[in-house]
Design a protein around this motif. Sequence first.
Motif, PDB file in Angstrom:
ATOM      1  N   SER A  28     -11.517  -6.637   1.868  1.00 18.50           N
ATOM      2  CA  SER A  28     -12.081  -7.452   2.945  1.00 18.50           C
ATOM      3  C   SER A  28     -11.364  -8.788   3.070  1.00 18.50           C
ATOM      4  N   LEU A  29     -11.139  -9.456   1.926  1.00 18.43           N
ATOM      5  CA  LEU A  29     -10.457 -10.750   1.946  1.00 18.43           C
ATOM      6  C   LEU A  29      -9.022 -10.602   2.424  1.00 18.43           C
ATOM      7  N   ASP A  30      -8.303  -9.631   1.871  1.00 19.63           N
ATOM      8  CA  ASP A  30      -6.905  -9.455   2.254  1.00 19.63           C
ATOM      9  C   ASP A  30      -6.780  -9.093   3.732  1.00 19.63           C
ATOM     10  N   ALA A  31      -7.677  -8.237   4.209  1.00 19.22           N
ATOM     11  CA  ALA A  31      -7.645  -7.873   5.628  1.00 19.22           C
ATOM     12  C   ALA A  31      -7.858  -9.097   6.503  1.00 19.22           C
ATOM     13  N   ARG A  32      -8.829  -9.920   6.143  1.00 17.67           N
ATOM     14  CA  ARG A  32      -9.100 -11.113   6.935  1.00 17.67           C
ATOM     15  C   ARG A  32      -7.896 -12.049   6.961  1.00 17.67           C
ATOM     16  N   ILE A  36      -0.154  -4.639   6.798  1.00 23.14           N
ATOM     17  CA  ILE A  36      -1.086  -3.814   6.039  1.00 23.14           C
ATOM     18  C   ILE A  36      -0.318  -2.791   5.204  1.00 23.14           C
ATOM     19  N   ASN A  37       0.733  -2.212   5.758  1.00 21.90           N
ATOM     20  CA  ASN A  37       1.557  -1.269   5.002  1.00 21.90           C
ATOM     21  C   ASN A  37       2.213  -1.936   3.802  1.00 21.90           C
ATOM     22  N   GLN A  38       2.664  -3.182   3.983  1.00 24.93           N
ATOM     23  CA  GLN A  38       3.265  -3.915   2.860  1.00 24.93           C
ATOM     24  C   GLN A  38       2.244  -4.149   1.752  1.00 24.93           C
ATOM     25  N   ARG A  39       1.027  -4.489   2.158  1.00 28.16           N
ATOM     26  CA  ARG A  39      -0.015  -4.730   1.148  1.00 28.16           C
ATOM     27  C   ARG A  39      -0.354  -3.440   0.405  1.00 28.16           C
ATOM     28  N   ILE A  40      -0.459  -2.327   1.130  1.00 25.88           N
ATOM     29  CA  ILE A  40      -0.756  -1.038   0.503  1.00 25.88           C
ATOM     30  C   ILE A  40       0.361  -0.649  -0.472  1.00 25.88           C
ATOM     31  N   ALA A  41       1.597  -1.050  -0.174  1.00 25.95           N
ATOM     32  CA  ALA A  41       2.732  -0.739  -1.047  1.00 25.95           C
ATOM     33  C   ALA A  41       2.784  -1.623  -2.290  1.00 25.95           C
ATOM     34  N   GLY A  42       1.878  -2.604  -2.377  1.00 24.80           N
ATOM     35  CA  GLY A  42       1.800  -3.416  -3.585  1.00 24.80           C
ATOM     36  C   GLY A  42       2.265  -4.840  -3.454  1.00 24.80           C
ATOM     37  N   LYS A  43       2.706  -5.250  -2.276  1.00 27.98           N
ATOM     38  CA  LYS A  43       3.128  -6.641  -2.104  1.00 27.98           C
ATOM     39  C   LYS A  43       1.902  -7.529  -2.021  1.00 27.98           C
ATOM     40  N   PRO A  44       1.821  -8.585  -2.839  1.00 25.81           N
ATOM     41  CA  PRO A  44       0.639  -9.463  -2.818  1.00 25.81           C
ATOM     42  C   PRO A  44       0.440 -10.103  -1.450  1.00 25.81           C
ATOM     43  N   VAL A  45      -0.810 -10.314  -1.096  1.00 25.73           N
ATOM     44  CA  VAL A  45      -1.114 -10.808   0.244  1.00 25.73           C
ATOM     45  C   VAL A  45      -0.472 -12.157   0.512  1.00 25.73           C
ATOM     46  N   HIS A  46      -0.423 -13.036  -0.492  1.00 24.86           N
ATOM     47  CA  HIS A  46       0.153 -14.359  -0.245  1.00 24.86           C
ATOM     48  C   HIS A  46       1.673 -14.316  -0.195  1.00 24.86           C
ATOM     49  N   ARG A  47       2.287 -13.320  -0.820  1.00 24.77           N
ATOM     50  CA  ARG A  47       3.730 -13.115  -0.648  1.00 24.77           C
ATOM     51  C   ARG A  47       4.019 -12.678   0.791  1.00 24.77           C
TER      52      ARG A  47
END
Length: 291
Positions: free
Chosen positions: A27-31, A65-76
Amino acid sequence: MAEAETLGALLTWARNELASAGISEASLDARLLVEHVTQTTRLDAVSRPDRPVSDDERDLAQQLINQRIAGKPVHRILGFREFYGLNLKLSEETLEPRPDTETLVELVLDEVRRLGGEDRPWRVLDLGTGTGAIALALLSVLPEARATGADISADALATARANADMNGCGHRFEACLSDWFESVHGRFDIIVSNPPYIREDDWSDLAIEVREHDPRRALVAGQDGLDAYRRLAAEGSAFLAVGGILAVEIGHDQKESVTGLFTEQGFRLRAHGRDLAGHDRALVFGPGNSS
């Protein structure tokens, strides 16, 4: 592919995609990602959930969203992170500042207030400065202080310099390209560091967000994780002003071993701090004869 046509629908889609992929803070990362893409705020999500979303915004949201699912941290992905109320840019050779490190900042400020107050012209040295997070957090509270941020990485120093300027501290921050104390000159009232402290054998067990996106040399410090502390303890006293303090962040199980290294070099433990999880996280040392 995202089919959402409104802000509210895009947020729901992003949250569901991340949750389905097992992202713990979906939820936080999506926002954060949707706000970044659409240049909106939490208030907008509540007051204008029917705000139209453009095709470009949907496409970019899909990519992030694809980058986050692949493991890249949201703040990166975002390229910045907040630390101690400051907005800090990130780069490839900087660690992402974590909330645990605010424990170190608070512990140093407690000692500063005990030693003479916030308004003194404190001289600060931040070793392994990275984004400049610790130095700039201290400068944000200490109006007369000046800080030197030392790092072995020119990329990190450029990022720290940009962050100092962006947060209004550029005139009180100096960047120094140095392998620990090697190119540092003078003495300082406060020496502070969040050094590498991960053991070699523990590297492979770290989360993919850390292993693939944080610089290894900023994290790993020999077989026992103590190499950086050995150097700080052995060389630190030559750069401390009279009555100065040396403060470090530590791993959750390193308090005794790090304290031992510093006491062997003539330091005395003045204070220690725990993070929000209750783990030992920061230590402050002074000369062995300090009161």
